[in-house]
Scaffold this motif. Structure first.
Motif, mmCIF file in Angstrom:
data_model
loop_
_atom_site.group_PDB
_atom_site.id
_atom_site.type_symbol
_atom_site.label_atom_id
_atom_site.label_comp_id
_atom_site.label_asym_id
_atom_site.label_seq_id
_atom_site.Cartn_x
_atom_site.Cartn_y
_atom_site.Cartn_z
ATOM 1 N N GLY A 116 0.820 -1.217 0.000
ATOM 2 C CA GLY A 116 0.000 0.000 0.000
ATOM 3 C C GLY A 116 0.850 1.261 0.000
ATOM 4 O O GLY A 116 0.491 2.273 -0.610
ATOM 5 N N ALA A 117 2.016 1.185 0.665
ATOM 6 C CA ALA A 117 2.888 2.364 0.745
ATOM 7 C C ALA A 117 3.412 2.769 -0.633
ATOM 8 O O ALA A 117 3.777 3.927 -0.846
ATOM 9 N N LEU B 82 5.754 0.976 5.398
ATOM 10 C CA LEU B 82 6.100 2.399 5.289
ATOM 11 C C LEU B 82 7.606 2.642 5.229
ATOM 12 O O LEU B 82 8.053 3.701 4.779
ATOM 13 N N GLU C 8 -1.108 -4.232 2.228
ATOM 14 C CA GLU C 8 -0.535 -4.026 3.569
ATOM 15 C C GLU C 8 0.699 -3.125 3.432
ATOM 16 O O GLU C 8 1.680 -3.506 2.792
ATOM 17 N N PRO C 9 0.647 -1.909 3.998
ATOM 18 C CA PRO C 9 1.741 -0.971 3.719
ATOM 19 C C PRO C 9 3.007 -1.256 4.533
ATOM 20 O O PRO C 9 2.934 -1.531 5.725
#
Lengths: 31, 513
Positions: free
Chosen positions: B40-41, B238, B235-236
């Motif tokens: 997701g990031a 980051l 699912e990030p």
């Protein structure tokens, strides 16, 4: 999936959907 | 100046431009890139690149193309030469014909695989594997499907050459014939008609597959659910935001997905009416492409891969790249899915239409060049293109390593160079205010002034960074590759580029006469 994952998913889908709606609203409704 | 063709309707134009942009990359390249670069990031650098690079370049290509159309030029050599009074300009513009033409040498062939695979799905021709093997290892269950692709492309051939079966060649000829037939019908009568039918159909097929996949029950073998499938991609991580590789991958994906820096958008835009609202049309094109990519592209292939192979297996599948995902994993999945032959048919037909609409777009620059600069009629130009395919595609079909080598030089590297020249010639040589006026003429939407500064400073700077970083990252690896097939391909590309220079030289000589 964690809530962060769902946020990223829906934010991304929402952004591109809004862009499509904006463009086609301007194209067809607001001349 | 000879009367040029025009698009028949505004929606037809937007669909044709979207068909140009939406290709195999939306459904195969994007999910692999996102899942390998922060999940997701990845979307943070992706959307930032979309704003800093994607939208500005899209508008510049529309603007430069429409400008060219009004002065009788639909390709980069003529347009660059008209804007920049320098003898070199037209030779730099050669990239706007050379790049799409080289991509076509292998793209038509790959597109023909999708047509063949869709029929193979319908006729149950895929190998049948052991479903329970998916629990153990993805590579075990995928082995027969890898062999199937190998047999289709003739990978077992000896030495330098591949030896594909007759069916492979027949599907290529069908794809080529359909493409040339559409091209011969013209901009409005051929390309626009195809797009008004194929692009909505593509969205309908993608929507059917999307609904099927998000309603799949948990797998009886791996136990994986749809939510786990989404988690795999979204699912990030980051920490990826601090990694330059992730930013570069996101910028690259935006570049490829919007078909920027190829000269194809520019040529399509040269058939736009003088006061068409290109700001809104360009944005609408980008929005349809993004929807296909971010919603459908993120879901169809990767979620099914997770459900079928489990999270670890899907990691193995994604590691095999976009090609492996599309042509090895998806047939395996459809073989084991209820009504899989129908959904497999839809999936590959969707890819076929995505590919076909891109083929006609990539073909248009060379046709426009022959029409505009040599005064040829359309049918003669299409015929010449057909001869070119017959002479060159055998290299992609039969010569080992040729396809990847061509793909690197033109579809990764040179398109950034063309995009950079487009930005410089339009915004710095024609002049920023004139370029801005060209883009915003006839616009119903108010284009924020911030884009003026982005186009003038940030986008060209961004392109320079990408060019330097990619050269640093990838050139050493590519240059150390050697082999007869690879060197032959490099020699061929160099010779073809020189031939382009000669043709442009002759066109200008003819014009002076």
């Amino acid at each position: 999936m964690s809530s962060r994952g769902w946020i990223f998913l829906f934010a991304s889908w929402g952004l591109v959907s809004l862009l499509v709606v904006f463009c086609f609203y301007r194209l067809f409704m607001k001349r | 100046v000879r009367e040029r063709e025009q698009w028949g309707s505004r929606i037809g134009l937007i669909l044709a431009m979207s068909g140009n942009a939406i290709g195999l990359g939306n459904f195969l390249r994007f999910p692999v890139q996102a899942s390998q670069n922060g999940g997701g990031a990845f979307m943070i650098p992706y959307f930032i690149s979309f704003i800093l690079l994607g939208i500005p370049l899209m508008w510049v290509e529309w603007g430069i193309g429409r400008y060219g159309g009004t002065i009788g030029h639909g390709t980069a050599p003529g347009i660059f030469d008209a804007i920049w009074k320098n003898r070199l300009a037209k030779y730099i513009g050669v990239l706007g014909i050379f790049l799409p033409l080289v991509i076509l040498i292998y793209y038509v062939y790959i597109c023909s695989w999708t047509l063949s695979y869709s029929f193979a799905a319908l006729l149950h021709l895929y190998p049948s594997g052991d479903t329970t093997a998916a629990l153990g290892s993805a590579s075990k269950v995928l082995a027969p499907y890898k062999d199937y692709l190998g047999a289709y492309t003739g990978a077992g051939g000896n030495g330098l050459f591949l030896a594909p079966p007759l069916a492979t060649i027949i599907f290529f000829i069908i794809t080529l014939a359909v493409s040339l037939w559409i091209l011969a019908k013209g901009i409005s009568g051929g390309i626009e008609k195809l797009s008004t039918f194929a692009v909505p159909l593509l969205f309908i097929m993608a929507a059917i597959l999307f609904i099927r996949i998000i309603t799949l029950p948990p797998s009886s073998t791996t136990g994986a659910t749809v939510a786990q499938g989404f988690a795999f991609l979204w699912e990030p991580d980051l920490s990826g935001l601090l990694n330059a590789k992730v930013w570069l991958a996101a910028a690259g994906q935006v570049f490829f997905t919007l078909s920027l820096g190829l000269g194809a958008i520019l040529t399509f835009a040269s058939y736009v009416k003088k006061d068409e609202d290109i700001a809104l049309d360009g944005l609408a094109t980008a929005s349809l492409n993004e929807f296909a990519e971010v919603v459908f592209g993120s879901t169809i292939a990767i979620v099914t891969a997770v459900i079928f192979f489990g999270t670890e297996g899907a990691r193995e599948v994604a590691g095999g790249g976009a090609f492996g995902l599309g042509f090895i994993s998806m047939p395996a999945i459809f073989t084991h899915m209820p009504y899989g032959s129908f959904f497999g048919f839809l999936w590959f037909l969707l890819l076929f239409f995505a590919g076909l609409t891109s083929i006609v777009a990539l073909s248009q620059p060379v046709i426009a060049f022959l029409e505009d600069e040599f005064g040829w009629v359309r049918k003669k130009s299409v015929f010449a293109l057909g001869i070119f395919f017959i002479l060159t595609t055998p290299m992609a079909i039969f010569l080992k390593g040729s396809l990847d080598e061509m793909d690197f030089w033109v579809a990764t590297f040179a398109l950034v160079i063309l995009a950079l020249f487009e930005m410089i010639i339009f915004f710095w040589i024609l002049g920023a205010e004139r370029a801005w006026a060209e883009i915003t003429r006839g616009a119903q939407i108010k284009v924020p002034r911030i884009f003026f500064y982005l186009m003038k400073y940030i986008t060209p700077g961004f392109l320079v960074i990408i060019l330097v970083a990619w050269s640093w990252q990838q050139l050493p690896g590519v240059l150390t590759k050697s082999g007869t097939g690879i060197w032959f391909t490099r020699g061929f590309l160099a010779a073809l580029l020189v031939l382009h220079f000669i043709v442009v030289h002759l066109a200008w000589k003819r014009r002076r006469r």
